[in-house]
Design an enzyme around this catalytic site. Structure first.
Site, PDB file in Angstrom:
ATOM      1  N   ASP A 104      16.746  58.379   8.707  1.00  0.00           N
ATOM      2  CA  ASP A 104      15.950  59.370   7.552  1.00  0.00           C
ATOM      3  C   ASP A 104      14.807  60.152   7.346  1.00  0.00           C
ATOM      4  OD1 ASP A 104      14.968  57.406   6.775  1.00  0.00           O
ATOM      5  OD2 ASP A 104      15.361  56.663   5.059  1.00  0.00           O
ATOM      6  N   ILE A 105      13.661  59.364   7.856  1.00  0.00           N
ATOM      7  CA  ILE A 105      12.393  59.889   8.003  1.00  0.00           C
ATOM      8  C   ILE A 105      11.856  59.277   8.507  1.00  0.00           C
ATOM      9  CG2 ILE A 105      11.842  58.494   5.419  1.00  0.00           C
ATOM     10  CD1 ILE A 105      10.102  60.761   4.766  1.00  0.00           C
ATOM     11  N   ASP A 107       7.959  58.394   9.840  1.00  0.00           N
ATOM     12  CA  ASP A 107       6.642  58.515   9.019  1.00  0.00           C
ATOM     13  C   ASP A 107       5.003  57.987   9.646  1.00  0.00           C
ATOM     14  OD1 ASP A 107       3.965  58.459   6.654  1.00  0.00           O
ATOM     15  OD2 ASP A 107       4.939  56.931   5.564  1.00  0.00           O
ATOM     16  N   GLY A 109       6.042  56.816  12.299  1.00  0.00           N
ATOM     17  CA  GLY A 109       6.595  56.351  13.043  1.00  0.00           C
ATOM     18  C   GLY A 109       7.027  55.113  14.518  1.00  0.00           C
ATOM     19  N   THR A 111       8.694  51.911  13.031  1.00  0.00           N
ATOM     20  CA  THR A 111      10.246  51.962  12.804  1.00  0.00           C
ATOM     21  C   THR A 111      10.730  52.530  13.744  1.00  0.00           C
ATOM     22  OG1 THR A 111      10.169  51.806  10.678  1.00  0.00           O
ATOM     23  CG2 THR A 111      12.147  52.248  11.750  1.00  0.00           C
ATOM     24  N   LYS A 135       6.746  62.920   9.063  1.00  0.00           N
ATOM     25  CA  LYS A 135       4.938  63.481   7.704  1.00  0.00           C
ATOM     26  C   LYS A 135       4.295  63.064   8.714  1.00  0.00           C
ATOM     27  CE  LYS A 135       6.381  60.633   3.575  1.00  0.00           C
ATOM     28  NZ  LYS A 135       5.545  59.272   2.814  1.00  0.00           N
TER      29      LYS A 135
HETATM   30  P1  5GP Z   1       7.570  54.667   9.652  1.00  0.00           P
HETATM   31  O1  5GP Z   1       6.195  54.071   8.634  1.00  0.00           O
HETATM   32  O2  5GP Z   1       8.163  52.920  10.411  1.00  0.00           O
HETATM   33  O3  5GP Z   1       7.451  55.547  10.358  1.00  0.00           O
HETATM   34  O4  5GP Z   1       8.702  54.667   8.048  1.00  0.00           O
HETATM   35  C1  5GP Z   1       9.004  53.656   7.873  1.00  0.00           C
HETATM   36  C2  5GP Z   1      10.206  54.167   6.507  1.00  0.00           C
HETATM   37  O5  5GP Z   1       9.950  54.132   5.392  1.00  0.00           O
HETATM   38  C3  5GP Z   1      11.225  55.400   7.331  1.00  0.00           C
HETATM   39  O6  5GP Z   1      11.986  54.699   7.818  1.00  0.00           O
HETATM   40  C4  5GP Z   1      11.626  55.000   5.222  1.00  0.00           C
HETATM   41  O7  5GP Z   1      13.072  54.504   5.140  1.00  0.00           O
HETATM   42  C5  5GP Z   1      10.371  54.425   4.742  1.00  0.00           C
HETATM   43  N1  5GP Z   1       9.979  55.774   4.146  1.00  0.00           N
HETATM   44  C6  5GP Z   1       8.874  56.178   4.776  1.00  0.00           C
HETATM   45  N2  5GP Z   1       8.164  57.851   3.819  1.00  0.00           N
HETATM   46  C7  5GP Z   1       9.462  57.621   2.955  1.00  0.00           C
HETATM   47  C8  5GP Z   1       9.444  58.761   1.841  1.00  0.00           C
HETATM   48  O8  5GP Z   1       8.573  59.194   1.493  1.00  0.00           O
HETATM   49  N3  5GP Z   1      10.454  58.344   0.976  1.00  0.00           N
HETATM   50  C9  5GP Z   1      11.731  57.297   0.875  1.00  0.00           C
HETATM   51  N4  5GP Z   1      12.129  56.796   0.805  1.00  0.00           N
HETATM   52  N5  5GP Z   1      11.124  56.461   2.454  1.00  0.00           N
HETATM   53  C10 5GP Z   1      10.108  56.913   3.124  1.00  0.00           C
HETATM   54 MG    MG Z   2      14.401  54.109   7.544  1.00  0.00          MG
END
Ligand code: 5GP
Ligand code: MG
Length: 183
Positions: A104-105, A107, A109, A111, A135
């Site tokens: 989905d997103i 943030d 990185g 994950t 992001k």
């Molecule tokens: P990462 O920081 O590992 O890239 O992101 C981890 C997870 O945090 C994403 O897969 C998502 O599920 C959740 N996440 C990060 N930013 C947002 C946001 O702005 N809104 C929502 N709903 N989930 C987010």
């Molecule tokens: Mg996710």
């Protein structure tokens, strides 16, 4: 009850429904073209946020696809311990398969990076990543092969994304009001 007013928790709509749908078509077209010669694509949706994006995407791809899912530990767990963990794994091995992991997103990185390296280690024929929104462009250490939209560093909901379980089913991607998530 349906009406045209955004929900009161919403600060502003960042990506309207028609823009999402148009871009899903573009991504599906690119994927269909890039994988025109393969028997099928093994599409992995990362639960739960990617379910809506994946559902729309696969219906626009005109190469055969197999759909599978993984679930990863929640954001709050991961940010405290700094680690990401699989809570539900794939249904099948991916050895020699053409895999696209759909998030989905992205943030921090963290994950996507964990997923990429974990799946790579399982010996797929190829591995690419697809995410609807990103992001922080500066952080990500793995390639984002198919990307929807870059957004500012705010909490977003809608089109599969939630806040405390709410707002997942909104058809657009919207910024949540800070007063809602910084209580
Ligand atoms: P990462 O920081 O590992 O890239 O992101 C981890 C997870 O945090 C994403 O897969 C998502 O599920 C959740 N996440 C990060 N930013 C947002 C946001 O702005 N809104 C929502 N709903 N989930 C987010
Ligand atoms: Mg996710």
């Amino acid at each position: 009850m349906q009406n045209n007013q955004p929900h009161p928790d919403i600060a502003r709509i960042l990506v309207p429904e028609d823009t999402i749908q148009a871009h899903v078509k573009v991504l599906a077209h690119q994927i269909s073209r890039d994988y025109a010669d393969v028997d099928s694509i093994y599409m992995i949706g990362v639960l739960r946020g990617s379910f809506m994006f994946l559902a729309d995407l696969v219906r626009q791809i005109n190469v055969p696809t197999v759909v599978d899912f993984m679930a990863i530990s929640s954001y709050s767990d991961a940010s405290e311990s700094g680690e990401v963990r699989i809570v539900m794994d794939l249904h099948e091995p991916i050895v020699n398969k053409h895999v696209i992991v759909v998030e989905d997103i992205v943030d921090s990185g963290q994950t996507m990076s964990y997923l990429y390296h974990t799946l790579k280690g399982r010996g797929p024929a190829s591995l690419r990543t697809c995410t609807l929104v990103q992001k922080h462009q500066e952080y990500v250490s793995v390639p984002l092969d198919y990307l929807g939209f870059n957004i500012p560093d705010v909490w977003v909901v809608g089109y599969g994304l939630h806040y405390e379980g709410r707002h997942r089913t909104l058809p657009y991607i919207a910024e949540l009001k800070e007063t809602v998530y910084k209580k």
